[in-house]
Design a protein around this motif. Structure first.
Motif, mmCIF file in Angstrom:
data_model
loop_
_atom_site.group_PDB
_atom_site.id
_atom_site.type_symbol
_atom_site.label_atom_id
_atom_site.label_comp_id
_atom_site.label_asym_id
_atom_site.label_seq_id
_atom_site.Cartn_x
_atom_site.Cartn_y
_atom_site.Cartn_z
ATOM 1 N N GLU A 95 0.655 -1.224 0.007
ATOM 2 C CA GLU A 95 0.153 -0.042 -0.043
ATOM 3 C C GLU A 95 0.768 1.279 -0.166
ATOM 4 O O GLU A 95 0.502 2.359 -0.626
ATOM 5 C CB GLU A 95 -1.019 0.050 1.185
ATOM 6 C CG GLU A 95 -2.269 -0.996 1.018
ATOM 7 C CD GLU A 95 -3.127 -0.823 2.214
ATOM 8 O OE1 GLU A 95 -3.056 0.185 2.964
ATOM 9 O OE2 GLU A 95 -3.790 -1.805 2.332
ATOM 10 N N ASP A 96 1.987 1.303 0.508
ATOM 11 C CA ASP A 96 2.836 2.452 0.703
ATOM 12 C C ASP A 96 3.589 2.474 -0.314
ATOM 13 O O ASP A 96 4.650 3.639 -0.615
ATOM 14 C CB ASP A 96 3.770 2.535 1.880
ATOM 15 C CG ASP A 96 4.621 1.476 2.264
ATOM 16 O OD1 ASP A 96 4.646 0.390 1.011
ATOM 17 O OD2 ASP A 96 5.520 1.296 3.117
ATOM 18 N N GLY A 97 3.724 1.718 -1.632
ATOM 19 C CA GLY A 97 4.460 1.765 -2.753
ATOM 20 C C GLY A 97 5.701 0.709 -2.767
ATOM 21 O O GLY A 97 6.418 0.913 -3.634
ATOM 22 N N SER A 98 5.989 0.308 -1.696
ATOM 23 C CA SER A 98 7.282 -0.360 -1.398
ATOM 24 C C SER A 98 7.055 -1.710 -2.088
ATOM 25 O O SER A 98 5.879 -2.347 -2.220
ATOM 26 C CB SER A 98 7.659 -0.517 0.101
ATOM 27 O OG SER A 98 6.719 -1.254 0.784
ATOM 28 N N GLU A 99 8.140 -2.591 -2.290
ATOM 29 C CA GLU A 99 7.978 -3.787 -2.701
ATOM 30 C C GLU A 99 7.628 -4.912 -2.118
ATOM 31 O O GLU A 99 7.909 -4.773 -0.866
ATOM 32 C CB GLU A 99 9.779 -4.156 -3.445
ATOM 33 C CG GLU A 99 10.100 -3.509 -4.538
ATOM 34 C CD GLU A 99 11.560 -3.883 -4.789
ATOM 35 O OE1 GLU A 99 12.218 -4.740 -4.023
ATOM 36 O OE2 GLU A 99 11.936 -3.520 -5.899
ATOM 37 N N ASN A 100 6.831 -5.776 -2.539
ATOM 38 C CA ASN A 100 6.351 -6.989 -1.753
ATOM 39 C C ASN A 100 6.880 -8.384 -2.551
ATOM 40 O O ASN A 100 5.895 -8.760 -3.020
ATOM 41 C CB ASN A 100 4.978 -6.757 -1.810
ATOM 42 C CG ASN A 100 4.229 -8.170 -0.843
ATOM 43 O OD1 ASN A 100 5.148 -8.700 -0.380
ATOM 44 N ND2 ASN A 100 2.986 -8.206 -0.857
ATOM 45 N N ILE A 101 8.106 -8.628 -2.423
ATOM 46 C CA ILE A 101 8.642 -9.830 -2.959
ATOM 47 C C ILE A 101 7.794 -11.173 -2.547
ATOM 48 O O ILE A 101 7.633 -12.031 -3.533
ATOM 49 C CB ILE A 101 9.948 -10.026 -2.875
ATOM 50 C CG1 ILE A 101 10.621 -8.884 -3.556
ATOM 51 C CG2 ILE A 101 10.666 -11.378 -3.537
ATOM 52 C CD1 ILE A 101 10.645 -8.406 -5.030
ATOM 53 N N PRO A 102 7.823 -11.177 -1.294
ATOM 54 C CA PRO A 102 6.913 -12.594 -1.126
ATOM 55 C C PRO A 102 5.385 -12.708 -1.736
ATOM 56 O O PRO A 102 5.053 -13.553 -1.844
ATOM 57 C CB PRO A 102 6.874 -12.147 0.521
ATOM 58 C CG PRO A 102 7.781 -11.603 1.072
ATOM 59 C CD PRO A 102 7.951 -10.649 -0.168
ATOM 60 N N GLY A 103 4.749 -11.307 -1.946
ATOM 61 C CA GLY A 103 3.510 -11.350 -2.412
ATOM 62 C C GLY A 103 3.737 -12.016 -4.107
ATOM 63 O O GLY A 103 2.687 -12.772 -4.653
ATOM 64 N N VAL A 104 4.708 -11.600 -4.628
ATOM 65 C CA VAL A 104 4.993 -11.927 -6.190
ATOM 66 C C VAL A 104 5.152 -13.618 -6.100
ATOM 67 O O VAL A 104 4.581 -14.124 -7.067
ATOM 68 C CB VAL A 104 6.288 -11.275 -6.642
ATOM 69 C CG1 VAL A 104 6.577 -11.761 -7.946
ATOM 70 C CG2 VAL A 104 6.070 -9.682 -6.862
ATOM 71 N N LEU A 105 6.012 -14.016 -5.249
ATOM 72 C CA LEU A 105 6.356 -15.289 -5.189
ATOM 73 C C LEU A 105 5.085 -16.062 -4.914
ATOM 74 O O LEU A 105 4.990 -17.218 -5.341
ATOM 75 C CB LEU A 105 7.438 -15.512 -4.158
ATOM 76 C CG LEU A 105 8.904 -14.991 -4.438
ATOM 77 C CD1 LEU A 105 9.775 -15.252 -3.436
ATOM 78 C CD2 LEU A 105 9.280 -15.445 -5.668
ATOM 79 N N LYS A 106 4.376 -15.594 -3.900
ATOM 80 C CA LYS A 106 2.966 -16.222 -3.701
ATOM 81 C C LYS A 106 2.156 -16.575 -4.859
ATOM 82 O O LYS A 106 1.650 -17.592 -4.874
ATOM 83 C CB LYS A 106 2.309 -15.592 -2.315
ATOM 84 C CG LYS A 106 1.189 -16.731 -1.966
ATOM 85 C CD LYS A 106 0.415 -15.707 -0.965
ATOM 86 C CE LYS A 106 -0.691 -16.229 -0.194
ATOM 87 N NZ LYS A 106 -1.217 -15.415 1.003
#
Length: 79
Positions: free
Chosen positions: A32-43
Motif C-alpha cells: 500500500e505504501d508503494g514499497s516492494e512485496n517480493i513475498p507477494g510476487v512469489l506467492k
C-alpha cells in the motif's frame, strides 16, 4: 516550484505494451505504501506459475524504460 523559483520538469516512461496483459503477480508485488512485496510476487507465482513468462516480459520492459529515463536525466543534467 514556481513559488520558490526552482526548475521543475516531468518525465514519463511507458514500459508495457498496450495489448500485453499485466500478470497478477505484478499487482501483488506492491504494498500500500508503494514499497516492494517480493513475498507477494512469489506467492502469486506459486499459485499460478503460468504467469512467469508475462512477469519476465514485464520486468524486461520496465528495465528498458528505466534505463532510457536514466539516459535522458543524465543528458539533461549535463546541459
Amino acid at each position: 516550484a514556481a513559488r520558490h523559483r526552482l526548475p521543475f520538469g516531468v518525465l514519463r516512461g511507458v514500459s508495457d505494451d498496450a495489448d500485453a496483459p499485466l500478470p497478477d503477480a505484478v499487482l501483488h508485488g506492491i504494498n500500500e505504501d508503494g514499497s516492494e512485496n517480493i513475498p507477494g510476487v512469489l506467492k502469486s507465482l506459486f499459485k499460478n506459475p503460468t504467469q512467469l513468462p508475462g512477469l519476465l516480459h514485464f520486468a524486461r520492459n520496465t528495465g528498458t524504460a528505466l534505463a532510457q529515463l536514466k539516459k535522458v536525466i543524465l543528458r539533461l543534467k549535463a546541459d
